[in-house]
Design a protein around this motif. Structure first.
Motif, PDB file in Angstrom:
ATOM      1  N   GLU A 283       0.829  -1.200   0.000  1.00  0.00           N
ATOM      2  CA  GLU A 283       0.000   0.000   0.000  1.00  0.00           C
ATOM      3  C   GLU A 283       0.871   1.260   0.000  1.00  0.00           C
ATOM      4  OE1 GLU A 283      -2.787   2.456   3.174  1.00  0.00           O
ATOM      5  OE2 GLU A 283      -2.698   0.262   3.327  1.00  0.00           O
ATOM      6  N   GLU A 284       0.714   2.043  -1.045  1.00  0.00           N
ATOM      7  CA  GLU A 284       1.345   3.362  -1.079  1.00  0.00           C
ATOM      8  C   GLU A 284       0.426   4.402  -0.451  1.00  0.00           C
ATOM      9  OE1 GLU A 284       4.430   4.510  -2.716  1.00  0.00           O
ATOM     10  OE2 GLU A 284       4.938   2.398  -2.474  1.00  0.00           O
ATOM     11  N   LYS A 285      -0.861   4.279  -0.769  1.00  0.00           N
ATOM     12  CA  LYS A 285      -1.829   5.240  -0.250  1.00  0.00           C
ATOM     13  C   LYS A 285      -3.239   4.706  -0.458  1.00  0.00           C
ATOM     14  CE  LYS A 285      -2.723   9.666   1.051  1.00  0.00           C
ATOM     15  NZ  LYS A 285      -2.038  10.489   2.075  1.00  0.00           N
ATOM     16  N   ILE A 286      -4.089   4.831   0.543  1.00  0.00           N
ATOM     17  CA  ILE A 286      -5.520   4.617   0.405  1.00  0.00           C
ATOM     18  C   ILE A 286      -6.204   5.806   1.067  1.00  0.00           C
ATOM     19  CG2 ILE A 286      -7.521   3.193   0.992  1.00  0.00           C
ATOM     20  CD1 ILE A 286      -5.747   0.762   1.035  1.00  0.00           C
ATOM     21  N   ALA A 287      -7.126   6.422   0.368  1.00  0.00           N
ATOM     22  CA  ALA A 287      -7.804   7.596   0.916  1.00  0.00           C
ATOM     23  C   ALA A 287      -9.269   7.576   0.524  1.00  0.00           C
ATOM     24  CB  ALA A 287      -7.144   8.879   0.423  1.00  0.00           C
ATOM     25  N   THR A 288     -10.095   8.230   1.324  1.00  0.00           N
ATOM     26  CA  THR A 288     -11.521   8.344   1.066  1.00  0.00           C
ATOM     27  C   THR A 288     -11.840   9.761   0.621  1.00  0.00           C
ATOM     28  OG1 THR A 288     -12.053   6.659   2.716  1.00  0.00           O
ATOM     29  CG2 THR A 288     -13.824   8.145   2.061  1.00  0.00           C
ATOM     30  N   ASP A 289     -12.536   9.862  -0.483  1.00  0.00           N
ATOM     31  CA  ASP A 289     -12.972  11.139  -1.023  1.00  0.00           C
ATOM     32  C   ASP A 289     -14.459  11.282  -0.736  1.00  0.00           C
ATOM     33  OD1 ASP A 289     -13.521  13.406  -2.442  1.00  0.00           O
ATOM     34  OD2 ASP A 289     -13.052  12.582  -4.412  1.00  0.00           O
ATOM     35  N   ARG A 290     -14.793  12.029   0.311  1.00  0.00           N
ATOM     36  CA  ARG A 290     -16.196  12.244   0.680  1.00  0.00           C
ATOM     37  C   ARG A 290     -16.647  13.595   0.155  1.00  0.00           C
ATOM     38  NH1 ARG A 290     -14.506   9.700   5.559  1.00  0.00           N
ATOM     39  NH2 ARG A 290     -15.558   7.700   5.864  1.00  0.00           N
ATOM     40  N   ARG A 291     -17.764  13.588  -0.522  1.00  0.00           N
ATOM     41  CA  ARG A 291     -18.280  14.817  -1.105  1.00  0.00           C
ATOM     42  C   ARG A 291     -19.748  14.977  -0.746  1.00  0.00           C
ATOM     43  NH1 ARG A 291     -16.168  16.217  -5.972  1.00  0.00           N
ATOM     44  NH2 ARG A 291     -14.506  14.828  -5.328  1.00  0.00           N
ATOM     45  N   LEU A 292     -20.147  16.163  -0.398  1.00  0.00           N
ATOM     46  CA  LEU A 292     -21.558  16.464  -0.190  1.00  0.00           C
ATOM     47  C   LEU A 292     -22.010  17.308  -1.368  1.00  0.00           C
ATOM     48  CD1 LEU A 292     -24.224  16.667   1.324  1.00  0.00           C
ATOM     49  CD2 LEU A 292     -23.247  18.522   2.709  1.00  0.00           C
ATOM     50  N   LEU A 293     -22.831  16.719  -2.229  1.00  0.00           N
ATOM     51  CA  LEU A 293     -23.407  17.456  -3.351  1.00  0.00           C
ATOM     52  C   LEU A 293     -24.763  18.002  -2.918  1.00  0.00           C
ATOM     53  CD1 LEU A 293     -22.641  15.011  -6.305  1.00  0.00           C
ATOM     54  CD2 LEU A 293     -21.192  16.801  -5.337  1.00  0.00           C
ATOM     55  N   VAL A 294     -25.075  19.182  -3.399  1.00  0.00           N
ATOM     56  CA  VAL A 294     -26.275  19.873  -2.942  1.00  0.00           C
ATOM     57  C   VAL A 294     -27.133  20.274  -4.132  1.00  0.00           C
ATOM     58  CG1 VAL A 294     -27.154  21.923  -1.764  1.00  0.00           C
ATOM     59  CG2 VAL A 294     -25.137  20.737  -0.872  1.00  0.00           C
ATOM     60  N   ASN A 295     -28.403  19.936  -4.069  1.00  0.00           N
ATOM     61  CA  ASN A 295     -29.381  20.447  -5.017  1.00  0.00           C
ATOM     62  C   ASN A 295     -30.074  21.616  -4.342  1.00  0.00           C
ATOM     63  OD1 ASN A 295     -31.827  20.923  -6.492  1.00  0.00           O
ATOM     64  ND2 ASN A 295     -31.641  18.890  -7.409  1.00  0.00           N
ATOM     65  N   ARG A 296     -29.613  22.809  -4.685  1.00  0.00           N
ATOM     66  CA  ARG A 296     -30.118  23.994  -3.975  1.00  0.00           C
ATOM     67  C   ARG A 296     -31.593  24.259  -4.269  1.00  0.00           C
ATOM     68  NH1 ARG A 296     -25.410  28.473  -4.751  1.00  0.00           N
ATOM     69  NH2 ARG A 296     -25.133  27.518  -6.795  1.00  0.00           N
TER      70      ARG A 296
END
Length: 315
Positions: A283-296
């Motif tokens: 393992e060189e790197k493991i990361a989580t990309d969490r995004r909150l998308l918004v429908n305004r």
């Protein structure tokens, strides 16, 4: 967590530092509808509990055994149909790859002349293949684009840039099943000849019982010291929790409306699959990309969760 059926893009922004995933921080909850997306949104117990409740309801109406066998017996068929139906409507070119995975930029940059072989698994119509090839300035680059959909490979090869690729590097494309039990490599590829393997939203299409063979085939293709660049779906992603009746194939494994399959991983699972006791990679790197998308307009919150990793084969 409010679940929406609106389609949310899997593309990256393209201006973020590698494994940083953007700088749009939500500091005050009352500001949530002030823009369309927020990065690094931490999930509280409430979000996780609601996701688990929605997923638990999916077990009340799983895919019937007959249909399960149908989908699992010939997955390439459904990807062929997918590409036939979407020939004019593919995803945008993944130019963000060189931002998230700097090694791609290094080996294709001006002045870099080391012989380099890149294998993209699940090449589709070329949304990764061609951006890499077209900007390449390494005269000794080889790039293989493989997919187990013949329709996808035909689309890739029909691009005018494929025939003109001699000035940009040597390009290959062939039908190949990452999890084939014979251990065959793509056409014209020698064992342990690949420097970089790209897998973007590909591993999730495999049945869990295919993971072991897929890892063996990756090992066979990759040079000692070579690396795998990985991005895929994370557990509790919006795409998982919004599945309705008749879509659950197995734990965290689903069939989409178009017949294609998708699995949702955790970091721990990836670590075990690629770097466990019997696994061949570091393992060189493991990361989580969490995004909150918004429908305004509709005042909806949509939580996306992707995993990104780099694995290396020991020298």
């Amino acid at each position: 967590m409010t679940i929406s059926n609106d389609t949310a893009s899997d593309s990256r922004i393209g201006k973020d530092s590698p494994f940083t995933f953007g700088q749009r921080f939500l500091e005050k909850e009352e500001d949530v509808f002030q823009q369309n997306a927020w990065d690094h949104v931490e999930w509280g117990e409430e979000q996780i509990k609601q996701a688990e409740e929605l997923i638990s309801k999916q077990y009340d109406h799983p895919v019937k055994d007959f249909d399960k066998n149908l989908y699992n017996s010939n997955p390439a068929k459904y990807w062929d149909i997918f590409y036939k139906h979407n020939q004019e409507n593919f995803f945008k070119d993944r130019k963000w790859l060189q931002i998230e995975f700097p090694s791609l930029y290094r080996v294709t940059a001006k002045g870099y002349t080391e012989p380099t072989t890149i294998l993209e698994i699940g090449c589709g119509a070329g949304n990764t293949f061609y951006p890499i090839l077209n900007q390449n300035e390494n005269p000794n680059l080889k790039i293989f684009g493989c997919d187990y959909s013949k329709v996808a490979v035909d689309l890739l090869r029909s691009n005018e840039n494929f025939e003109e690729s001699a000035a940009k590097g040597i390009a290959y494309s062939s039908v190949w099943d990452l999890s084939n039990e014979q251990g065959d490599l793509p056409k014209d590829m020698e064992p342990e000849s690949v420097d970089i393997i790209i897998m973007v939203f590909i591993f999730s299409a495999l049945h869990p019982n295919q993971w072991l063979q897929a890892v063996k085939n990756l090992t066979k293709a990759l040079k000692p010291g070579g690396e795998i660049l990985f991005r895929d779906y994370g557990r509790y992603d919006l795409a998982q929790v919004r599945f309705k009746k008749g879509r659950l194939l197995d734990d965290n494994f689903y069939i989409r409306g178009d017949g294609t399959r998708v699995y949702f991983f955790t970091e721990e699972e990836l670590r075990e699959i690629f770097c466990g006791e019997s696994a061949p990679f570091v393992e060189e790197k493991i990361a989580t990309d969490r995004r909150l998308l918004v429908n305004r307009k509709k005042q909806l919150k949509m939580y996306r969760n992707w995993l990104q990793a780099v694995f290396r084969k020991p020298s």
